[in-house]
Write a protein that holds these residues in place. Sequence first.
Motif, PDB file in Angstrom:
ATOM      1  N   ILE A 102       0.753  -1.195   0.069  1.00 23.74           N
ATOM      2  CA  ILE A 102       0.094  -0.037   0.137  1.00 23.74           C
ATOM      3  C   ILE A 102       1.107   1.209  -0.092  1.00 23.74           C
ATOM      4  N   VAL A 103       0.488   2.258  -1.146  1.00 26.40           N
ATOM      5  CA  VAL A 103       1.637   3.202  -0.961  1.00 26.40           C
ATOM      6  C   VAL A 103       0.470   4.469  -0.856  1.00 26.40           C
ATOM      7  N   THR A 104       0.558   5.323   0.268  1.00 32.67           N
ATOM      8  CA  THR A 104      -0.328   6.224   0.722  1.00 32.67           C
ATOM      9  C   THR A 104       0.207   7.648  -0.121  1.00 32.67           C
ATOM     10  N   GLY A 105      -0.965   8.327  -0.628  1.00 31.95           N
ATOM     11  CA  GLY A 105      -0.359   9.359  -1.547  1.00 31.95           C
ATOM     12  C   GLY A 105       0.474   8.762  -2.636  1.00 31.95           C
ATOM     13  N   GLY A 106      -0.072   7.947  -3.337  1.00 27.77           N
ATOM     14  CA  GLY A 106       0.620   7.121  -4.512  1.00 27.77           C
ATOM     15  C   GLY A 106       0.358   7.832  -5.809  1.00 27.77           C
ATOM     16  N   ALA A 107      -0.738   9.027  -5.747  1.00 22.31           N
ATOM     17  CA  ALA A 107      -1.046   9.575  -6.944  1.00 22.31           C
ATOM     18  C   ALA A 107      -0.110  10.796  -7.597  1.00 22.31           C
ATOM     19  N   ASN A 108       0.935  11.028  -6.680  1.00 19.42           N
ATOM     20  CA  ASN A 108       1.837  12.083  -7.036  1.00 19.42           C
ATOM     21  C   ASN A 108       3.125  12.000  -6.674  1.00 19.42           C
ATOM     22  N   GLY A 109       3.922  12.880  -7.116  1.00 23.42           N
ATOM     23  CA  GLY A 109       5.275  12.939  -6.604  1.00 23.42           C
ATOM     24  C   GLY A 109       5.850  11.780  -6.226  1.00 23.42           C
ATOM     25  N   MET A 110       6.564  11.756  -4.869  1.00 22.57           N
ATOM     26  CA  MET A 110       7.342  10.334  -4.665  1.00 22.57           C
ATOM     27  C   MET A 110       6.420   9.265  -4.674  1.00 22.57           C
ATOM     28  N   GLY A 111       5.353   9.319  -3.998  1.00 22.92           N
ATOM     29  CA  GLY A 111       4.460   8.101  -3.775  1.00 22.92           C
ATOM     30  C   GLY A 111       4.158   7.543  -5.217  1.00 22.92           C
ATOM     31  N   GLU A 112       3.721   8.218  -6.173  1.00 21.86           N
ATOM     32  CA  GLU A 112       3.782   7.848  -7.541  1.00 21.86           C
ATOM     33  C   GLU A 112       5.106   7.013  -8.060  1.00 21.86           C
ATOM     34  N   ARG A 113       6.149   7.686  -7.735  1.00 24.41           N
ATOM     35  CA  ARG A 113       7.391   6.859  -8.292  1.00 24.41           C
ATOM     36  C   ARG A 113       7.374   5.638  -7.268  1.00 24.41           C
ATOM     37  N   VAL A 114       7.079   5.552  -6.255  1.00 20.44           N
ATOM     38  CA  VAL A 114       7.211   4.343  -5.499  1.00 20.44           C
ATOM     39  C   VAL A 114       6.431   3.452  -6.149  1.00 20.44           C
ATOM     40  N   ALA A 115       4.976   4.034  -6.281  1.00 25.28           N
ATOM     41  CA  ALA A 115       4.070   2.778  -6.685  1.00 25.28           C
ATOM     42  C   ALA A 115       4.591   2.120  -8.357  1.00 25.28           C
ATOM     43  N   HIS A 116       5.192   2.915  -9.053  1.00 28.76           N
ATOM     44  CA  HIS A 116       5.772   2.511 -10.426  1.00 28.76           C
ATOM     45  C   HIS A 116       6.675   1.358 -10.061  1.00 28.76           C
ATOM     46  N   THR A 117       7.710   1.990  -9.092  1.00 27.23           N
ATOM     47  CA  THR A 117       8.812   1.270  -8.853  1.00 27.23           C
ATOM     48  C   THR A 117       8.697  -0.081  -8.150  1.00 27.23           C
ATOM     49  N   ALA A 151      -3.224   4.489  -2.561  1.00 28.14           N
ATOM     50  CA  ALA A 151      -4.170   4.898  -1.530  1.00 28.14           C
ATOM     51  C   ALA A 151      -4.105   6.472  -1.507  1.00 28.14           C
ATOM     52  N   ASP A 152      -4.947   7.245  -2.206  1.00 28.44           N
ATOM     53  CA  ASP A 152      -4.909   8.612  -2.129  1.00 28.44           C
ATOM     54  C   ASP A 152      -6.034   9.386  -2.116  1.00 28.44           C
ATOM     55  N   ARG A 153      -6.271  10.490  -1.816  1.00 28.53           N
ATOM     56  CA  ARG A 153      -7.540  11.313  -1.899  1.00 28.53           C
ATOM     57  C   ARG A 153      -7.924  11.810  -3.113  1.00 28.53           C
ATOM     58  N   ASP A 154      -6.716  11.981  -3.984  1.00 28.11           N
ATOM     59  CA  ASP A 154      -6.698  12.527  -5.192  1.00 28.11           C
ATOM     60  C   ASP A 154      -7.766  11.615  -6.252  1.00 28.11           C
ATOM     61  N   GLY A 155      -8.961  12.116  -6.411  1.00 28.62           N
ATOM     62  CA  GLY A 155      -9.875  11.216  -6.988  1.00 28.62           C
ATOM     63  C   GLY A 155      -9.561  11.252  -8.787  1.00 28.62           C
ATOM     64  N   GLU A 156      -9.034  12.212  -9.092  1.00 31.63           N
ATOM     65  CA  GLU A 156      -8.499  12.617 -10.572  1.00 31.63           C
ATOM     66  C   GLU A 156      -7.272  11.673 -10.824  1.00 31.63           C
ATOM     67  N   ARG A 157      -6.251  11.808 -10.052  1.00 29.42           N
ATOM     68  CA  ARG A 157      -4.984  11.401 -10.225  1.00 29.42           C
ATOM     69  C   ARG A 157      -4.886   9.792  -9.926  1.00 29.42           C
ATOM     70  N   THR A 158      -5.864   9.072  -9.109  1.00 24.32           N
ATOM     71  CA  THR A 158      -5.594   8.119  -8.571  1.00 24.32           C
ATOM     72  C   THR A 158      -5.665   6.850  -9.805  1.00 24.32           C
ATOM     73  N   PRO A 159      -7.056   7.255 -10.445  1.00 23.65           N
ATOM     74  CA  PRO A 159      -7.213   5.923 -11.521  1.00 23.65           C
ATOM     75  C   PRO A 159      -5.984   6.459 -12.597  1.00 23.65           C
ATOM     76  N   LEU A 160      -5.619   7.562 -12.867  1.00 23.19           N
ATOM     77  CA  LEU A 160      -4.668   7.699 -13.983  1.00 23.19           C
ATOM     78  C   LEU A 160      -3.466   7.032 -13.825  1.00 23.19           C
ATOM     79  N   VAL A 161      -2.800   7.111 -12.348  1.00 26.03           N
ATOM     80  CA  VAL A 161      -1.551   6.446 -12.096  1.00 26.03           C
ATOM     81  C   VAL A 161      -1.768   4.960 -12.073  1.00 26.03           C
ATOM     82  N   GLU A 162      -2.916   4.394 -11.715  1.00 27.32           N
ATOM     83  CA  GLU A 162      -3.307   3.252 -11.727  1.00 27.32           C
ATOM     84  C   GLU A 162      -3.275   2.625 -13.362  1.00 27.32           C
ATOM     85  N   LYS A 163      -3.748   3.301 -14.254  1.00 29.74           N
ATOM     86  CA  LYS A 163      -3.713   2.995 -15.497  1.00 29.74           C
ATOM     87  C   LYS A 163      -2.362   2.954 -15.994  1.00 29.74           C
ATOM     88  N   GLU A 164      -1.529   3.907 -15.822  1.00 29.32           N
ATOM     89  CA  GLU A 164      -0.323   4.053 -16.200  1.00 29.32           C
ATOM     90  C   GLU A 164       0.574   2.836 -16.039  1.00 29.32           C
TER      91      GLU A 164
END
Length: 265
Positions: A11-26, A37-50
Amino acid sequence: MTREFEGKVAIVTGGANGMGERVAHTLAQRGATVVIADRDGERTPLVEKEIRDVGGDAHGIVVDVTDEDQVRSLVHEVSDRFGRIDVLDNNAAALELTAEDPDLAALETSVLMGTLVGNVVGPFLCTKHVLPRMLAQGGGSIVNMASVSGMLGETSLSAYGMSKAAVIQLTKAVAVQYGKYGVRCNAIAPALVMTRNTTEWMPPEFKDVYLRNSLTPYVGEPQDIAEVVAFLASDASRYMTGHVVPVDGGIAAASPIVADRRDLG
Ligand SMILES: NC(=O)c1ccc[n+]([C@@H]2O[C@H](COP(=O)([O-])OP(=O)(O)OC[C@H]3O[C@@H](n4cnc5c(N)ncnc54)[C@H](O)[C@@H]3O)[C@@H](O)[C@H]2O)c1
């Protein structure tokens, strides 16, 4: 590419932006099932898709980690769907408040309270609810995001510094209380890392100040942090727990007069 997280769930909290996003990818690249796990409803599905588009196994869940009911549901959902939780990266923080976080005499109590909720209560709740799952399965690794601001005094960022000092103490408490049951917990203390936090909420001059005081010829990028999170999350660091790892271009290692001495030639 090593696949050391094959079969593991993170589980990566704040995984929709910044460092969390890179952690999720890595972590996903290295074989993990990753929950963003992020409160950003726009970016969360985008990062999942990427992540899915490049073959990774990612699942976005929109959640506010400062709300205990939402955290409880998050942990239940992840446990039910994937059967285990091996890694918790407590990365989310209320960074929008850093713009209103001056010296102590000018600090609004409401900003301090909001910062403590966002930066301490969130990691506490995620830890509290993930721990029973990790203990039941015999272990896990928790990586908390602290900051050099939680270790050294600053001219501003008073609330932020206090909150990150508390994150360091949370780290040590978890390590001491659950180490014998296989749960490790370490923290990372970055200095400046170029994310939207630093580009949107910090004055642009900050970058030059950090650069002047870094021992490296550059400031940090999100991948610099993701590499250390991956190491601390993995069994490669199995003999490390309860520690704070500075990832800061050497800022916390240097004498405070180094930059001035360098300017003297
Ligand atoms: N960027 C830096 O220079 C720097 C330096 C030291 C430490 N840190 C720490 O690193 C971490 C990540 O910082 P960043 O710069 O990548 O930030 P960022 O603003 O780019 O990303 C933070 C993410 O956390 C999410 N978030 C915030 N509060 C949340 C909540 N209550 N519930 C769920 N999601 C929430 C946001 O939606 C966002 O996606 C933070 O803990 C920060 O304090 C950052």
